[in-house]
Scaffold this motif. Structure first.
Motif, PDB file in Angstrom:
ATOM      1  N   ARG A   1     -57.284   5.176 -23.571  1.00  0.00           N
ATOM      2  CA  ARG A   1     -56.933   6.139 -24.617  1.00  0.00           C
ATOM      3  C   ARG A   1     -58.090   7.055 -24.998  1.00  0.00           C
ATOM      4  NH1 ARG A   1     -52.754   3.446 -28.942  1.00  0.00           N
ATOM      5  NH2 ARG A   1     -51.294   2.602 -27.404  1.00  0.00           N
ATOM      6  N   VAL A   2     -59.282   6.479 -25.156  1.00  0.00           N
ATOM      7  CA  VAL A   2     -60.444   7.265 -25.570  1.00  0.00           C
ATOM      8  C   VAL A   2     -61.505   7.164 -24.492  1.00  0.00           C
ATOM      9  CG1 VAL A   2     -62.236   7.580 -27.304  1.00  0.00           C
ATOM     10  CG2 VAL A   2     -59.939   6.840 -27.993  1.00  0.00           C
ATOM     11  N   ILE A   3     -62.024   8.286 -24.056  1.00  0.00           N
ATOM     12  CA  ILE A   3     -63.031   8.318 -23.007  1.00  0.00           C
ATOM     13  C   ILE A   3     -64.328   8.890 -23.565  1.00  0.00           C
ATOM     14  CG2 ILE A   3     -63.678   9.208 -20.745  1.00  0.00           C
ATOM     15  CD1 ILE A   3     -61.420   7.152 -20.696  1.00  0.00           C
ATOM     16  N   ASP A   4     -65.390   8.098 -23.561  1.00  0.00           N
ATOM     17  CA  ASP A   4     -66.725   8.547 -23.954  1.00  0.00           C
ATOM     18  C   ASP A   4     -67.533   8.699 -22.673  1.00  0.00           C
ATOM     19  OD1 ASP A   4     -69.540   8.418 -24.586  1.00  0.00           O
ATOM     20  OD2 ASP A   4     -68.956   7.879 -26.626  1.00  0.00           O
ATOM     21  N   VAL A   5     -67.905   9.944 -22.336  1.00  0.00           N
ATOM     22  CA  VAL A   5     -68.574  10.220 -21.063  1.00  0.00           C
ATOM     23  C   VAL A   5     -69.879   9.439 -20.926  1.00  0.00           C
ATOM     24  CG1 VAL A   5     -69.668  12.018 -19.667  1.00  0.00           C
ATOM     25  CG2 VAL A   5     -67.514  12.479 -20.831  1.00  0.00           C
ATOM     26  N   GLU A   6     -70.627   9.319 -22.043  1.00  0.00           N
ATOM     27  CA  GLU A   6     -71.884   8.572 -22.012  1.00  0.00           C
ATOM     28  C   GLU A   6     -71.643   7.108 -21.635  1.00  0.00           C
ATOM     29  OE1 GLU A   6     -75.992   7.591 -22.555  1.00  0.00           O
ATOM     30  OE2 GLU A   6     -74.948   9.504 -22.272  1.00  0.00           O
ATOM     31  N   ASN A   7     -70.585   6.513 -22.218  1.00  0.00           N
ATOM     32  CA  ASN A   7     -70.263   5.119 -21.895  1.00  0.00           C
ATOM     33  C   ASN A   7     -69.774   4.964 -20.465  1.00  0.00           C
ATOM     34  OD1 ASN A   7     -71.008   4.014 -24.336  1.00  0.00           O
ATOM     35  ND2 ASN A   7     -68.969   4.196 -25.251  1.00  0.00           N
ATOM     36  N   VAL A   8     -69.037   5.940 -19.982  1.00  0.00           N
ATOM     37  CA  VAL A   8     -68.585   5.908 -18.582  1.00  0.00           C
ATOM     38  C   VAL A   8     -69.798   5.889 -17.657  1.00  0.00           C
ATOM     39  CG1 VAL A   8     -67.375   7.174 -16.770  1.00  0.00           C
ATOM     40  CG2 VAL A   8     -66.362   7.001 -19.053  1.00  0.00           C
ATOM     41  N   TRP A   9     -70.762   6.779 -17.946  1.00  0.00           N
ATOM     42  CA  TRP A   9     -71.981   6.843 -17.120  1.00  0.00           C
ATOM     43  C   TRP A   9     -72.730   5.516 -17.148  1.00  0.00           C
ATOM     44  CZ3 TRP A   9     -77.197   6.562 -18.695  1.00  0.00           C
ATOM     45  CH2 TRP A   9     -78.141   6.890 -17.705  1.00  0.00           C
ATOM     46  N   ARG A  10     -72.900   4.951 -18.345  1.00  0.00           N
ATOM     47  CA  ARG A  10     -73.638   3.682 -18.466  1.00  0.00           C
ATOM     48  C   ARG A  10     -72.920   2.558 -17.734  1.00  0.00           C
ATOM     49  NH1 ARG A  10     -77.830   3.206 -21.603  1.00  0.00           N
ATOM     50  NH2 ARG A  10     -77.522   0.948 -21.761  1.00  0.00           N
ATOM     51  N   ASN A  11     -71.621   2.467 -17.901  1.00  0.00           N
ATOM     52  CA  ASN A  11     -70.866   1.402 -17.265  1.00  0.00           C
ATOM     53  C   ASN A  11     -70.863   1.535 -15.748  1.00  0.00           C
ATOM     54  OD1 ASN A  11     -70.170   0.011 -19.628  1.00  0.00           O
ATOM     55  ND2 ASN A  11     -68.404   1.336 -19.989  1.00  0.00           N
ATOM     56  N   MET A  12     -70.876   2.763 -15.248  1.00  0.00           N
ATOM     57  CA  MET A  12     -70.914   2.958 -13.794  1.00  0.00           C
ATOM     58  C   MET A  12     -72.247   2.519 -13.198  1.00  0.00           C
ATOM     59  SD  MET A  12     -68.978   6.619 -13.276  1.00  0.00           S
ATOM     60  CE  MET A  12     -68.969   6.538 -11.470  1.00  0.00           C
ATOM     61  N   LEU A  13     -73.322   2.600 -13.987  1.00  0.00           N
ATOM     62  CA  LEU A  13     -74.647   2.309 -13.454  1.00  0.00           C
ATOM     63  C   LEU A  13     -75.167   0.935 -13.849  1.00  0.00           C
ATOM     64  CD1 LEU A  13     -76.473   5.744 -13.812  1.00  0.00           C
ATOM     65  CD2 LEU A  13     -75.115   4.846 -11.923  1.00  0.00           C
ATOM     66  N   MET A  14     -74.318   0.100 -14.442  1.00  0.00           N
ATOM     67  CA  MET A  14     -74.743  -1.237 -14.825  1.00  0.00           C
ATOM     68  C   MET A  14     -74.339  -2.264 -13.764  1.00  0.00           C
ATOM     69  SD  MET A  14     -74.071  -1.317 -18.940  1.00  0.00           S
ATOM     70  CE  MET A  14     -74.787  -2.930 -19.153  1.00  0.00           C
TER      71      MET A  14
END
Length: 462
Positions: free
Chosen positions: A449-462
């Motif tokens: 429902r809600v997309i935070d681009v910063e969180n997407v970036w962090r989760n992709m690189l963890m």
């Protein structure tokens, strides 16, 4: 065992036709998709080498920066696990007993190692000569050895760095052994302040061993890189506060980076077993333990036997070696076999029995053992097409991030360059935003429902 390391397999012990060949090949391919393939590993390695060069240049000859651990080995993504660094002071050198010091530059302070009454792989450092330039932290860490000679205290040396003025945005954590841990803009760092150590006899003994691996050229490179001493003694030793540990970080980086693809994946799987199955709480078994098991296996077996269809065979061997190390509390250090890596591990009887039982169960499960590893299990369950789609974008995002970080570092060294107008940085940033937007839109299509681009970036690189 301390002299020979992990036992070499007898001729004929390894079958010509490995068991579980198909499962081995499929697992190897899956690990490529997850970011453990040779191309992504090499790209990470080169990126951190470049960052080390920029950091070293920025110190203006006073320090050398060396990335160590999983980042230097190319085995973890940008925000996955801590970033480990060795920072070596350049105005000091420590010499092995018996080495001539006449060729050392006059500006360099010289210490002489004394290892006769220390545990194997450790030493005490006696001042031999002040250089014309004396490092203040080294000077302040000197104490008297009881006979009027200067003795360099590892404890005092580390504690001085704890009081060092931190840059804005840095949160300092408690000391952990020789490491000074901090968080800088949400990136976790572990830094060890070390000194150069010239020890030709130790490296010559290592180089002279009979081995299948590494090649003579790699052996010569490891010898040429030398060694360091880090400020940590043997836990419980009477001289712990003045002991230093011999380490070979740059040589170990070279060794890991010269393992073949199957040997590297064996290393990754054993690290996953350590982290996700055994789950040590007090560093009873560490990634360094696992690394040494893999290095001994590589040295003692023909290189041709390590291929993608033999991965589970070698995983079984690695688990057996780990089981023996836990059971006997013995594992010789690959560079200095006299040092037992399990000697000071806080492993009680009940925990030892539990871990041995768990490893025995895994060894009887065959290929199904990898279902115990969350990252592998999730990838097996996932549909192949979305997994490949997402993994491709995750790997590209990581590469763009590494290139951008190094480009920013160059700009900060060259004050005439502006990050906001650098066309390369802007192009990297635009492409990264495109990927994050693409991933975010797919998440929305699948129910987010809600997309935070910063969180997407962090989760992709963890």
């Amino acid at each position: 065992m301390a002299d020979e390391g992990i036992r070499r397999d007898e001729p004929g012990e390894v079958p010509k036709q490995f068991q579980n060949e198909q499962a081995s090949a499929e697992t190897s391919t899956l690990m490529n998709v997850l970011g453990y393939g040779p191309h992504i590993r090499q790209a990470r390695i080169e990126a951190y080498k470049a960052l080390d060069r920029y950091n070293t240049a920025g110190s203006r000859g006073t320090q050398t920066w060396i990335t160590t651990g999983s980042k230097a080995e190319g085995l973890t993504s940008f925000l996955e696990s801590d970033r480990d660094h060795l920072i070596v002071t350049e105005s000091v050198i420590c010499l092995e007993d018996g080495v001539d010091s006449s060729s050392v530059p006059v500006e360099t302070t010289i210490f002489r190692s004394c290892s006769r009454i220390s545990y194997s792989g450790h030493c005490r450092l006696l001042l031999e000569k002040y250089g014309t330039t004396i490092n203040r932290k080294v000077y302040n860490a000197l104490c008297d050895d009881g006979f009027g000679r200067g003795l360099l205290s590892s404890d005092l040396y580390v504690n001085q760095w704890l009081n060092f003025q931190q840059s804005e945005g840095t949160v300092q954590h408690e000391r952990a052994g020789p490491s000074l841990s901090s968080t800088v803009h949400r990136i976790d760092l572990d830094v060890v302040q070390a000194l150069h150590f010239y020890c030709p006899s130790i490296l010559t003994r290592w180089a002279a061993r009979h081995r299948y691996w590494p090649s003579p050229d790699v052996v010569r490179e490891v010898v040429s890189l030398g060694a360091f001493v880090s400020p940590v003694g043997v836990k419980g030793s009477d001289y712990e506060h003045v002991e230093w540990r011999m380490c070979f970080n740059t040589g170990e980086n070279v060794l890991i980076n010269n393992l073949n693809d199957t040997q590297v994946k064996l290393y990754v799987l054993l690290k996953m077993v350590k982290k996700d199955v055994l789950k040590p709480q007090k560093k009873e078994v560490t990634s360094f333990t696992v690394k040494n098991i893999v290095l001994w296996i590589a040295e003692n077996n023909p290189h041709s036997l390590f291929h993608e269809r033999s991965l589970f065979h070698w995983l079984h061997k690695g688990l057996h070696a780990l089981r023996v190390a836990i059971d006997t509390k013995e594992l010789p250090y690959y560079l200095i076999p006299g040092r037992n890596l399990m000697a000071a591990c806080a492993l009680d009887h009940e925990q030892k029995r539990s871990w041995i039982a768990t490893i025995d169960e895994m060894m009887t499960e065959g290929p199904r053992m990898v279902l115990r590893l969350p990252k592998i299990r999730q990838a097996i369950i996932a549909h192949p097409e979305p997994l490949r789609w997402y993994s491709g974008r995750r790997i590209e995002t990581e590469m763009l991030t590494l290139i951008r970080i190094n480009r920013i570092r160059i700009n900060r060294m060259n004050l005439d360059m502006d990050e906001d107008t650098d066309v390369i940085i802007q192009a990297l940033f635009r492409r990264q935003k495109e990927i994050l937007w693409e991933v975010g839109m797919r998440m929305i299509m699948e129910g987010a429902r809600v997309i935070d681009v910063e969180n997407v970036w962090r989760n992709m690189l963890m």
